[in-house]
Write an enzyme that holds these catalytic residues in place. Structure first.
Site: not given
Length: 368
Positions: A172, A176, A249, A280, A300, A348, A350
């Site tokens: 998805r 917004r 990666r 970025r 990066e 992964y 956070d």
């Protein structure tokens, strides 16, 4: 060498939280790390008063009030809100995709106009069953948003053409239809004033620490140094790559100090066209609203990962997940070893989820 209750492999967030909690209960912990510093990938290096996120931007965010209160005992957090800017050629767009993005892209003003414009693009393409990431993204956001803000960035991130990537990578894409540039939906968000390294220093105060220490070399001569091991290194490496090598990666950082007060006006600017080699640029001082006369930026560059290089992001595709499950089954059966963190679980995570997982491991240990 003295004996310990826990040998903790890796001085990152998982290991530090575990060490802190266990030390409080009177356990003795030895923390080792192959790097020359603590704090793992959240390590901050101070350059001219600027806390430089050495291994990429880390913005703490969570909806779990307990975790927010927990981490706030180690540092005061500021009110930083992650609002990245995307640069496509000479055009600048707000992220995440919101009404500021759409009004600039389509020259419209209302949510109804934005929805109509995007829906018209989607219908014009007529994609019913997306066969790859490109078709999946086009069927969710239309051509304009995809080509300017997704295609080039994603291809750099993965090192492959979007047509070669599986559709499920983008399940998805949140759109917004409000004017809100806050990237995260979490209730709590901020940056620790003084950087992340100070947090880990406090967590490790009661532990013994050995840096520049490779676990596999260390255990040859110290196999019985601790009753249990907490392992946050690479899951497949622990089992000598028995089922094959899990893929990652990697990222290369090019950090530069500039003799100017302000380089880009924002902490995070994404470069979304394929021709720009980096994904970025981070301008670190803006995380803590710095007013120093100089600035430090990091470019990066995502890269293919090879065994022996620094792993960053697990490639959680179907092939790797099948192999990882085999290793996780071995990990569960391994006596006196606790596996944790991104590398130790091949997930992964956070930062808030890493802390949650470490506290859960502590709870299970103290229940025994």
């Amino acid at each position: 060498m003295k004996k310990y209750d826990y040998l903790i492999v890796g001085a990152g967030l998982f290991g530090a939280v575990f060490a802190y909690e266990m030390t409080k209960t009177g356990k003795k912990c030895l923390v080792i790390d192959k790097r020359d510093h603590i704090a793992g990938n959240i390590y901050c290096e101070n350059i001219d008063g600027i806390n430089v996120h050495k291994y990429g931007a880390h913005i703490f965010h969570t909806s779990n009030k307990e975790i927010w209160n927990y981490v706030n005992q180690f540092a005061e957090f500021n009110n930083y809100v992650n609002s990245p800017v995307a640069r496509y050629k000479d055009e600048l767009y707000n992220l995440p995709f919101n009404m500021n993005t759409f009004s600039k892209m389509f020259n419209i003003a209302t949510p109804a106009e934005a929805k109509a414009k995007i829906q018209a693009e989607i219908e014009e393409l007529g994609i019913t069953e997306p066969m790859n990431l490109e078709e999946q993204a086009l069927s969710l956001v239309g051509r304009s948003v995809y080509e300017k803000l997704i295609k080039g960035y994603t291809e750099k991130q993965w090192g492959r053409d979007c047509k070669e990537l599986p559709a499920f990578i983008i399940k998805r894409l949140p759109l917004r239809f409000i004017y809100d540039n806050n990237y995260f939906n979490d209730r709590f968000q901020g940056i620790p004033m003084g950087g992340y390294t100070a947090i880990v220093e406090k967590m490790l105060e009661g532990s013994d620490i050995l840096l520049n220490t490779d676990y596999y070399e260390f255990r040859k001569e110290n196999s019985d140094i601790a009753t249990k091991t907490v392992y946050t290194g690479m899951l497949d490496q622990y089992f000598d790559y028995k089922y094959g090598v899990l893929e990652y990666r990697s990222v290369r950082f090019e950090t530069e100090k500039l003799d100017m007060e302000n380089y880009q006006g924002n902490a995070v600017v994404n470069y979304t066209e394929r021709e720009v080699p980096y994904t970025r640029i981070i301008e670190h001082k803006h995380f803590e609203y710095g007013t120093q006369p100089v600035t430090v930026i990091s470019r990066e560059y995502p890269s293919e990962w090879k065994l022996g290089e620094e792993p960053y992001y697990p490639v959680n595709d179907a092939k790797n997940e099948t192999v990882a499950e085999k290793y996780r089954a071995l990990a569960v059966a391994e006596k006196n070893v606790i596996f944790g963190g991104r590398l130790g679980e091949y997930r992964y995570y956070d930062m808030d989820k890493v802390i949650e997982a470490a506290l859960k491991a502590v709870e299970e240990e103290t229940r025994i």
